[in-house]
Each structure stands twice: as structure tokens, then as C-alpha cells.
Design an enzyme around this catalytic site. Structure first.
Site, PDB file in Angstrom:
ATOM      1  N   GLU A 172       0.804  -1.231   0.000  1.00 26.58           N
ATOM      2  CA  GLU A 172       0.000   0.000   0.000  1.00 26.58           C
ATOM      3  C   GLU A 172       0.837   1.283   0.000  1.00 26.58           C
ATOM      4  O   GLU A 172       0.603   2.191   0.792  1.00 26.58           O
ATOM      5  CB  GLU A 172      -0.950   0.009   1.216  1.00 26.58           C
ATOM      6  CG  GLU A 172      -1.898  -1.173   1.244  1.00 26.58           C
ATOM      7  CD  GLU A 172      -2.828  -1.182   2.446  1.00 26.58           C
ATOM      8  OE1 GLU A 172      -2.669  -0.344   3.354  1.00 26.58           O
ATOM      9  OE2 GLU A 172      -3.722  -2.043   2.497  1.00 26.58           O
ATOM     10  N   ASN A 223       1.956  -5.112  -3.213  1.00 27.91           N
ATOM     11  CA  ASN A 223       0.569  -5.438  -2.871  1.00 27.91           C
ATOM     12  C   ASN A 223      -0.227  -4.173  -2.565  1.00 27.91           C
ATOM     13  O   ASN A 223       0.251  -3.301  -1.833  1.00 27.91           O
ATOM     14  CB  ASN A 223       0.594  -6.348  -1.632  1.00 27.91           C
ATOM     15  CG  ASN A 223      -0.752  -6.954  -1.288  1.00 27.91           C
ATOM     16  OD1 ASN A 223      -1.403  -7.560  -2.139  1.00 27.91           O
ATOM     17  ND2 ASN A 223      -1.167  -6.811  -0.038  1.00 27.91           N
ATOM     18  N   HIS A 259     -10.568  -6.219  -1.400  1.00 25.30           N
ATOM     19  CA  HIS A 259     -11.534  -6.012  -0.320  1.00 25.30           C
ATOM     20  C   HIS A 259     -12.723  -5.263  -0.931  1.00 25.30           C
ATOM     21  O   HIS A 259     -12.651  -4.049  -1.128  1.00 25.30           O
ATOM     22  CB  HIS A 259     -10.918  -5.178   0.808  1.00 25.30           C
ATOM     23  CG  HIS A 259      -9.795  -5.873   1.513  1.00 25.30           C
ATOM     24  ND1 HIS A 259      -9.991  -6.995   2.280  1.00 25.30           N
ATOM     25  CD2 HIS A 259      -8.464  -5.610   1.563  1.00 25.30           C
ATOM     26  CE1 HIS A 259      -8.832  -7.396   2.790  1.00 25.30           C
ATOM     27  NE2 HIS A 259      -7.892  -6.570   2.365  1.00 25.30           N
ATOM     28  N   GLU A 289      -6.214 -10.768  -0.799  1.00 24.22           N
ATOM     29  CA  GLU A 289      -6.936 -10.531   0.463  1.00 24.22           C
ATOM     30  C   GLU A 289      -8.445 -10.461   0.248  1.00 24.22           C
ATOM     31  O   GLU A 289      -9.147  -9.694   0.911  1.00 24.22           O
ATOM     32  CB  GLU A 289      -6.459  -9.217   1.116  1.00 24.22           C
ATOM     33  CG  GLU A 289      -4.971  -9.145   1.326  1.00 24.22           C
ATOM     34  CD  GLU A 289      -4.509  -7.866   2.024  1.00 24.22           C
ATOM     35  OE1 GLU A 289      -5.345  -7.135   2.569  1.00 24.22           O
ATOM     36  OE2 GLU A 289      -3.289  -7.600   2.010  1.00 24.22           O
ATOM     37  N   ASP A 291     -12.264 -10.354   0.292  1.00 25.18           N
ATOM     38  CA  ASP A 291     -13.482 -10.552   1.077  1.00 25.18           C
ATOM     39  C   ASP A 291     -14.559  -9.675   0.450  1.00 25.18           C
ATOM     40  O   ASP A 291     -14.261  -8.734  -0.284  1.00 25.18           O
ATOM     41  CB  ASP A 291     -13.303 -10.300   2.586  1.00 25.18           C
ATOM     42  CG  ASP A 291     -12.548  -9.042   2.950  1.00 25.18           C
ATOM     43  OD1 ASP A 291     -12.617  -8.040   2.203  1.00 25.18           O
ATOM     44  OD2 ASP A 291     -11.892  -9.038   4.016  1.00 25.18           O
TER      45      ASP A 291
HETATM   46  C1  XIL Z   1      -5.663  -6.119   8.672  1.00 22.63           C
HETATM   47  C2  XIL Z   1      -5.928  -7.296   9.592  1.00 22.63           C
HETATM   48  O1  XIL Z   1      -6.868  -8.138   8.986  1.00 22.63           O
HETATM   49  C3  XIL Z   1      -6.414  -6.820  10.928  1.00 22.63           C
HETATM   50  O2  XIL Z   1      -6.528  -7.904  11.854  1.00 22.63           O
HETATM   51  C4  XIL Z   1      -5.442  -5.771  11.481  1.00 22.63           C
HETATM   52  O3  XIL Z   1      -5.987  -5.228  12.661  1.00 22.63           O
HETATM   53  C5  XIL Z   1      -5.184  -4.678  10.490  1.00 22.63           C
HETATM   54  O4  XIL Z   1      -4.757  -5.231   9.263  1.00 22.63           O
HETATM   55  N1  XIL Z   1      -4.798  -4.527   3.912  1.00 22.63           N
HETATM   56  C6  XIL Z   1      -3.741  -5.312   4.311  1.00 22.63           C
HETATM   57  C7  XIL Z   1      -3.875  -6.165   5.503  1.00 22.63           C
HETATM   58  O5  XIL Z   1      -2.731  -5.382   3.610  1.00 22.63           O
HETATM   59  O6  XIL Z   1      -2.650  -6.338   6.185  1.00 22.63           O
HETATM   60  C8  XIL Z   1      -4.919  -5.637   6.452  1.00 22.63           C
HETATM   61  O7  XIL Z   1      -5.085  -6.603   7.496  1.00 22.63           O
HETATM   62  C9  XIL Z   1      -6.207  -5.371   5.722  1.00 22.63           C
HETATM   63  C10 XIL Z   1      -6.013  -4.338   4.650  1.00 22.63           C
END
Ligand code: XIL
Length: 390
Positions: A172, A223, A259, A289, A291
Site C-alpha cells: 500500500e 501489494n 476487499h 486478500e 473478502d
Molecule cells: C488487517 C488485519 O486483517 C487486521 O486484523 C489488522 O488489525 C489490520 O490489518 N490490507 C492489508 C492487511 O494489507 O494487512 C490488512 O489486514 C487489511 C487491509
């Protein structure tokens, strides 16, 4: 193996990573029998099927790997695992002179015991840094930060050299308001507050070079989120990656976080085109990631209609990944709604994953299975492009 200092949990005050206090107690769910086809079986030869996972990194959450329903589902359904938080700075590097590998080691051992690949996440991020690091950065010189980042990457990657096959080296880094001309970066202690003393994308390049020096076989990824459809943020990432490739900076892939919600982002056409453009540079894409968050009631339940829309979204994104060469892994951010980060970060939303809080498969699971077993796809995607076999 480097020397390590084991510290359980994280120091009080370092609460930038949080887990829910009241996790649903797992009840024995409809058993996923040995005879059932699982996601990892259905995905074989097409792509890696992954999930983020948690061990005992939070002193206030009992170790999910000791929960039989969690462990059995994870091992049965997935052939790739990514520590959700265990490799982030607050856990793995809880004080300047202390490393805590215990939770990540536990996840690595679990993955190895079940024939799963391990995807490392992450080495360099603007957020979720421990208080000691934030404080250190306020008084540090760029050279101090340069040495600190080099030592962190070297120490963590050395421990898992030959074990973790792919790493999110930098997470990020690109600004949400990037114009798409060049690569606008977000403020970060590694970039400009105070930064490591290298201009522009140089700090990212340097992190990749350090990582490659430690494990030349590991696949190294950039990423990010918000790059799954066409638009200026994707262009900014593309420009950076294209520049890196043209100058021989060791990068092998781009992670699309994914996400999302079921309202249509990213479009299938935009996602397909973005994957194709990254792959045309000689790189691969992992969905890292995924969801699909839904509005939920006070009990955390989503409507039946929303669960169907969610299933269609999982099916749509998985179909694009299956059908676009070079999309070699499909990972969700945890797999059970019992452990999703969504309710904590998106109030009023939840139910984002393919299994419910009691490890029952949801319509999204069935849709993924249908996709894997019926969608036209490449069967030989797990070729050399997928990376080392560890
Ligand atoms: C999130 C985790 O899921 C949480 O448990 C934590 O509190 C914060 O981070 N992008 C990412 C992940 O790259 O590392 C993040 O994970 C979600 C967003």
C-alpha cells in the site's frame, strides 16, 4: 536461522492491531468429510487457493489453530496460507532489539504439516507500525531508517529463506489520489517521514533489492488495494512496476487485495485487462486478500439476497482469475466470518467470507466450488511461473 528473542503477545499500548473480544464459540459444523471435494482439490493445477490465518499472536484471543473446526477447515480447503498479522512489525519486531517469531513459526509449521505454501505479508507498510517504531522515526535520520529497514528485511527474510515462497515486500505505498502520471506515493515513515533517504519509488526499489538478496528464489510482490479495476491508481502502480522491470529491479508480481462489496467493483473487463497488463510485463498476479463485505444486523447476519449477491461476486472474480493466464493464486482474508477484520473496520458490515462463524459453508463457498469445477480454465497455470515449490 537467525538469533531470535521470543516474546509472547505484544506489549500493552501497541494496540494498532486489534482482534474482537467476543469471538463466537465454534460449534461442530456440518462435517466436511474426507470424501467431499475441497477448494484446494478443485483448484489443483489451476491456481493456489489461499487464506490468511491467525495463530497466538494476540494474548486476548485464544489460538485459532487450537480450535479443531478452524484448523480442520483451513487444512482441508486451502493449499496456501498467509499470516494475517504475525509477520507485521508489531508482532514480529515488538521492540527495536527484539524479534518474536513464535506466532509466524507456528503458522509456518501448520502450513508445512498440511502441504500448504506460505505467503509472507508484509515487510514494509506505512501503517500498523509499533509505537516504538513510530517514535523512533520522529527523531531518526534517513540513514537510521535505511539501516533499520535493511536489518528488518534481512532478519525476517533470513529466518524464512527457503520456507516462504512469496512475499508482499511493500504494501500500500501508492496514494489513493494518484493521478496515474508517474507514481504518486502516500506519506510514510519509509518514504518521506523521514524516509530512508531515497527519492520517489527508490525506497520501494531498495526494499525489493534487499529482499532478493536474502532469498533470490522467492517471488517478490508489490501489494495494494484499489488497483483491481482500471483507473489512475492502477496506472500509478503499473508505471512503477514497468519502470522496475525495465531496470531489472527484482519484482515478480503484483498483489490485488480485493476487499470489495457486491456492487460491481471491479468490473470483470477492468480486472481482466489489469491482470493482462501486469502479466505482459513478465510478472504474475495474486488475488491476496479477497473478502466481500455485506450489511449485517446486530447479530452479524446478512440477508439471504445479499449472500446470493456475494456468492455471485466470488464466482465472478474467481472466474476472471481462472481464465486469465498469470493469475496464479486466489486468497481470501481469513475464511470464516468468526475471524474477519471487516466488522471492526467497517461498522455495520460483516459476513464477508465463504464460511460462516460456525465454519458452515455459505453460498459463496458453493459458488467458488462450482466455478472451480465447471468454469473453462487453464489447467497448467501452476507451471514454473508459480514460483519455488517451498
Ligand atoms: C488487517 C488485519 O486483517 C487486521 O486484523 C489488522 O488489525 C489490520 O490489518 N490490507 C492489508 C492487511 O494489507 O494487512 C490488512 O489486514 C487489511 C487491509
Amino acid at each position: 536461522m537467525g538469533a531470535c528473542l521470543l516474546i509472547h503477545g505484544i506489549a500493552s499500548g501497541q494496540t494498532s492491531i486489534s482482534m474482537p473480544g467476543n469471538l463466537p464459540v465454534a460449534r461442530p459444523s456440518k462435517p466436511i468429510t474426507a470424501a467431499s471435494t475441497t477448494l484446494r482439490q478443485a483448484a489443483q493445477r489451476a491456481l493456489l487457493m489461499g487464506s490468511a490465518a491467525t495463530a497466538d499472536e494476540f494474548s486476548w484471543v485464544s489460538d485459532p489453530l487450537n480450535n479443531p473446526a478452524y484448523a480442520a477447515t483451513l487444512a482441508a480447503q486451502y493449499n496456501m496460507l498467509s499470516p494475517e498479522n504475525a509477520l507485521k512489525w508489531p508482532i514480529v519486531h515488538p521492540a527495536q532489539s527484539a524479534y518474536n517469531f513464535e506466532p509466524a513459526d507456528e503458522l509456518v509449521a501448520f502450513a508445512q504439516a498440511h502441504g500448504m505454501r506460505i505467503r509472507g505479508h508484509n515487510l514494509c507498510w506505512y501503517m500498523d507500525n509499533p509505537d516504538w517504531l513510530t517514535n523512533f522515526a520522529q527523531a531518526a535520520s534517513p540513514f537510521d531508517m535505511y539501516q533499520l529497514l535493511q536489518k528488518h528485511i534481512t532478519t525476517v527474510m533470513s529466518r524464512y529463506q527457503g520456507t516462504i515462497f512469496a512475499w508482499d515486500v511493500v504494501n500500500e505505498a501508492v496514494s489513493d489520489s494518484a493521478t496515474g502520471i508517474g507514481t504518486d506515493l502516500r506519506d510514510s515513515l519509509w518514504y518521506d517521514q523521514p524516509g530512508i533517504g531515497v527519492t520517489g519509488t527508490g525506497y520501494i526499489e531498495q526494499a525489493f533489492r534487499w529482499a532478493h538478496a536474502i532469498d533470490p528464489n522467492a517471488l517478490l510482490f508489490y501489494n495494494d488495494y484499489g488497483i483491481e479495476d482500471s483507473g489512475p491508481k492502477f496506472e500509478a502502480v503499473y508505471n512503477m512496476v514497468q519502470d522496475f522491470v525495465s531496470r531489472g529491479v527484482p519484482i515478480q508480481g503484483v498483489g490485488f487485495q480485493m476487499h470489495i462489496d457486491p456492487t460491481g467493483y471491479p468490473s470483470s473487463a477492468g480486472l481482466t485487462q489489469n491482470i493482462r497488463r501486469i502479466v505482459a510485463l513478465g510478472l504474475q498476479v495474486h488475488i491476496t486478500e479477497m473478502d466481500v463485505r455485506l450489511p449485517v444486523d446486530a447479530n452479524g447476519n446478512a440477508s439471504a439476497a445479499d449472500l446470493q449477491a456475494q456468492a455471485q461476486t466470488y464466482q465472478r472474480i474467481l472466474t476472471v482469475c481462472l481464465q486469465t493466464p498469470g493469475c496464479t493464486a486466489f486468497q481470501t482474508w481469513e475464511f470464516s466470518d468468526a475471524y474477519s477484520w471487516i466488522p471492526r473496520y467497517f461498522p455495520g458490515y460483516g459476513a464477508a467470507l465463504p464460511f460462516d462463524g460456525n465454519y458452515q459453508p455459505k453460498p459463496a463457498f458453493d459458488a467458488m466450488m462450482t466455478t472451480l469445477t465447471t468454469a473453462p480454465r487453464r489447467l497448467n497455470n501452476r507451471s514454473s511461473a508459480i514460483g519455488p515449490s517451498y
